[in-house]
Motif scaffolding. Sequence first.
Motif, PDB file in Angstrom:
ATOM      1  N   LEU A 216       1.690  -8.365  -3.704  1.00 55.73           N
ATOM      2  CA  LEU A 216       0.497  -8.742  -2.945  1.00 55.73           C
ATOM      3  C   LEU A 216      -0.057  -7.562  -2.154  1.00 55.73           C
ATOM      4  CD1 LEU A 216       1.498 -12.312  -1.785  1.00 55.73           C
ATOM      5  CD2 LEU A 216      -0.124 -11.702  -3.566  1.00 55.73           C
ATOM      6  N   ARG A 217       0.820  -6.794  -1.516  1.00 60.51           N
ATOM      7  CA  ARG A 217       0.352  -5.646  -0.726  1.00 60.51           C
ATOM      8  C   ARG A 217      -0.354  -4.635  -1.635  1.00 60.51           C
ATOM      9  NH1 ARG A 217       3.112  -1.269  -0.014  1.00 60.51           N
ATOM     10  NH2 ARG A 217       5.134  -2.247  -0.220  1.00 60.51           N
ATOM     11  N   ARG A 218       0.270  -4.289  -2.742  1.00 66.43           N
ATOM     12  CA  ARG A 218      -0.334  -3.307  -3.658  1.00 66.43           C
ATOM     13  C   ARG A 218      -1.618  -3.842  -4.297  1.00 66.43           C
ATOM     14  NH1 ARG A 218       5.124  -0.986  -6.576  1.00 66.43           N
ATOM     15  NH2 ARG A 218       5.838   0.215  -4.767  1.00 66.43           N
ATOM     16  N   SER A 219      -1.631  -5.127  -4.602  1.00 65.25           N
ATOM     17  CA  SER A 219      -2.842  -5.721  -5.190  1.00 65.25           C
ATOM     18  C   SER A 219      -3.997  -5.689  -4.206  1.00 65.25           C
ATOM     19  CB  SER A 219      -2.563  -7.164  -5.626  1.00 65.25           C
ATOM     20  OG  SER A 219      -1.606  -7.194  -6.654  1.00 65.25           O
ATOM     21  N   LEU A 220      -3.733  -5.999  -2.939  1.00 64.03           N
ATOM     22  CA  LEU A 220      -4.795  -5.955  -1.926  1.00 64.03           C
ATOM     23  C   LEU A 220      -5.307  -4.538  -1.720  1.00 64.03           C
ATOM     24  CD1 LEU A 220      -3.550  -8.528   0.721  1.00 64.03           C
ATOM     25  CD2 LEU A 220      -5.352  -8.806  -0.975  1.00 64.03           C
ATOM     26  N   LEU A 221      -4.403  -3.573  -1.740  1.00 63.88           N
ATOM     27  CA  LEU A 221      -4.840  -2.170  -1.624  1.00 63.88           C
ATOM     28  C   LEU A 221      -5.727  -1.778  -2.805  1.00 63.88           C
ATOM     29  CD1 LEU A 221      -1.534  -0.501  -0.356  1.00 63.88           C
ATOM     30  CD2 LEU A 221      -3.655  -0.848   0.944  1.00 63.88           C
TER      31      LEU A 221
ATOM     32  N   CYS B 115     -13.198  -6.710  -9.805  1.00 68.61           N
ATOM     33  CA  CYS B 115     -12.030  -6.029  -9.220  1.00 68.61           C
ATOM     34  C   CYS B 115     -10.751  -6.807  -9.505  1.00 68.61           C
ATOM     35  CB  CYS B 115     -12.227  -5.829  -7.717  1.00 68.61           C
ATOM     36  SG  CYS B 115     -13.474  -4.575  -7.320  1.00 68.61           S
ATOM     37  N   MET B 116     -10.822  -8.125  -9.487  1.00 64.27           N
ATOM     38  CA  MET B 116      -9.634  -8.927  -9.797  1.00 64.27           C
ATOM     39  C   MET B 116      -9.181  -8.684 -11.235  1.00 64.27           C
ATOM     40  SD  MET B 116      -8.506 -10.707  -7.213  1.00 64.27           S
ATOM     41  CE  MET B 116      -7.603 -12.109  -7.841  1.00 64.27           C
ATOM     42  N   GLU B 117     -10.130  -8.416 -12.124  1.00 67.65           N
ATOM     43  CA  GLU B 117      -9.785  -8.156 -13.523  1.00 67.65           C
ATOM     44  C   GLU B 117      -9.055  -6.838 -13.706  1.00 67.65           C
ATOM     45  OE1 GLU B 117     -13.321  -8.638 -15.859  1.00 67.65           O
ATOM     46  OE2 GLU B 117     -13.459 -10.772 -15.366  1.00 67.65           O
TER      47      GLU B 117
ATOM     48  N   ARG C  39      -9.113  -3.464  -2.342  1.00 74.86           N
ATOM     49  CA  ARG C  39      -9.872  -2.783  -1.297  1.00 74.86           C
ATOM     50  C   ARG C  39     -10.491  -1.492  -1.848  1.00 74.86           C
ATOM     51  NH1 ARG C  39      -6.464  -1.392   3.608  1.00 74.86           N
ATOM     52  NH2 ARG C  39      -6.614  -3.615   3.922  1.00 74.86           N
ATOM     53  N   GLU C  40      -9.694  -0.740  -2.604  1.00 75.49           N
ATOM     54  CA  GLU C  40     -10.195   0.507  -3.190  1.00 75.49           C
ATOM     55  C   GLU C  40     -11.337   0.230  -4.164  1.00 75.49           C
ATOM     56  OE1 GLU C  40      -8.561   3.649  -6.451  1.00 75.49           O
ATOM     57  OE2 GLU C  40      -7.157   3.085  -4.846  1.00 75.49           O
ATOM     58  N   CYS C  41     -11.163  -0.793  -4.990  1.00 73.92           N
ATOM     59  CA  CYS C  41     -12.182  -1.152  -5.977  1.00 73.92           C
ATOM     60  C   CYS C  41     -13.474  -1.602  -5.270  1.00 73.92           C
ATOM     61  CB  CYS C  41     -11.647  -2.257  -6.883  1.00 73.92           C
ATOM     62  SG  CYS C  41     -12.835  -2.831  -8.128  1.00 73.92           S
ATOM     63  N   MET C  42     -13.362  -2.405  -4.235  1.00 76.78           N
ATOM     64  CA  MET C  42     -14.541  -2.919  -3.542  1.00 76.78           C
ATOM     65  C   MET C  42     -15.269  -1.831  -2.759  1.00 76.78           C
ATOM     66  SD  MET C  42     -14.991  -6.097  -4.287  1.00 76.78           S
ATOM     67  CE  MET C  42     -16.095  -6.656  -3.019  1.00 76.78           C
ATOM     68  N   SER C  43     -14.587  -0.759  -2.401  1.00 76.32           N
ATOM     69  CA  SER C  43     -15.226   0.286  -1.610  1.00 76.32           C
ATOM     70  C   SER C  43     -16.060   1.249  -2.467  1.00 76.32           C
ATOM     71  CB  SER C  43     -14.183   1.073  -0.807  1.00 76.32           C
ATOM     72  OG  SER C  43     -13.348   1.813  -1.687  1.00 76.32           O
ATOM     73  N   ARG C  44     -15.942   1.144  -3.767  1.00 81.78           N
ATOM     74  CA  ARG C  44     -16.720   2.040  -4.657  1.00 81.78           C
ATOM     75  C   ARG C  44     -18.168   1.651  -4.700  1.00 81.78           C
ATOM     76  NH1 ARG C  44     -12.804   1.370  -9.591  1.00 81.78           N
ATOM     77  NH2 ARG C  44     -10.914   1.850  -8.511  1.00 81.78           N
TER      78      ARG C  44
END
Length: 179
Positions: A166-171, A126-128, A174-179
């Motif tokens: 930072l806010r947009r990156s965390l969102l 997700c970080m990538e 979060r979206e990537c991790m929820s898949r």
Amino acid sequence: MVGSDISYLIGRVSLKDRKAFAVLYEKSASKLFGICLRILRDRSEAEEALQDVYVKIWQRADRYVESETNPMAWLAAIARNQAIDLVRARRPVASDIDAAYDIADPLMTPEEAVVLRSEGRRIDGCMETLEPDRALAVRRAYIEGLSYEELAEIHGVPLNTMRTWLRRSLLKLRECMSR
């Protein structure tokens, strides 16, 4: 001592005023030592780090801009970064991400270790998906503990831009991790 007094002392130190440096040390050393001690958890290492902190303050006082940063925050950032650098220097370098996870908790069951490695790979994946500068900012903010102000300065962007990154990156994470 108020911030304007510390700012004044830093200004005098930038002019290589030894008396101002001694007063600055007297007024700020206990707080900066506390920061070093909290991070390093070793009194002798913290004392050595504090010495290096004041060498850097002496050398970099001319870089302090009063209108951009609170003076104690500037001093604290130097102390924190010095202590973190020492922690990194003494930490063994892991050959790969799996070795780093294994070091984290040697009492894990094999199943827990597999789950942790899997989660770590998901986070890395997700970080990538983030732009490299955004991913670096996220790592520095949430792993290294750098402030918004420090990150904005490092990346050469306005403070509000860094907050948005930072806010947009965390969102996005979060979206990537929820898949």
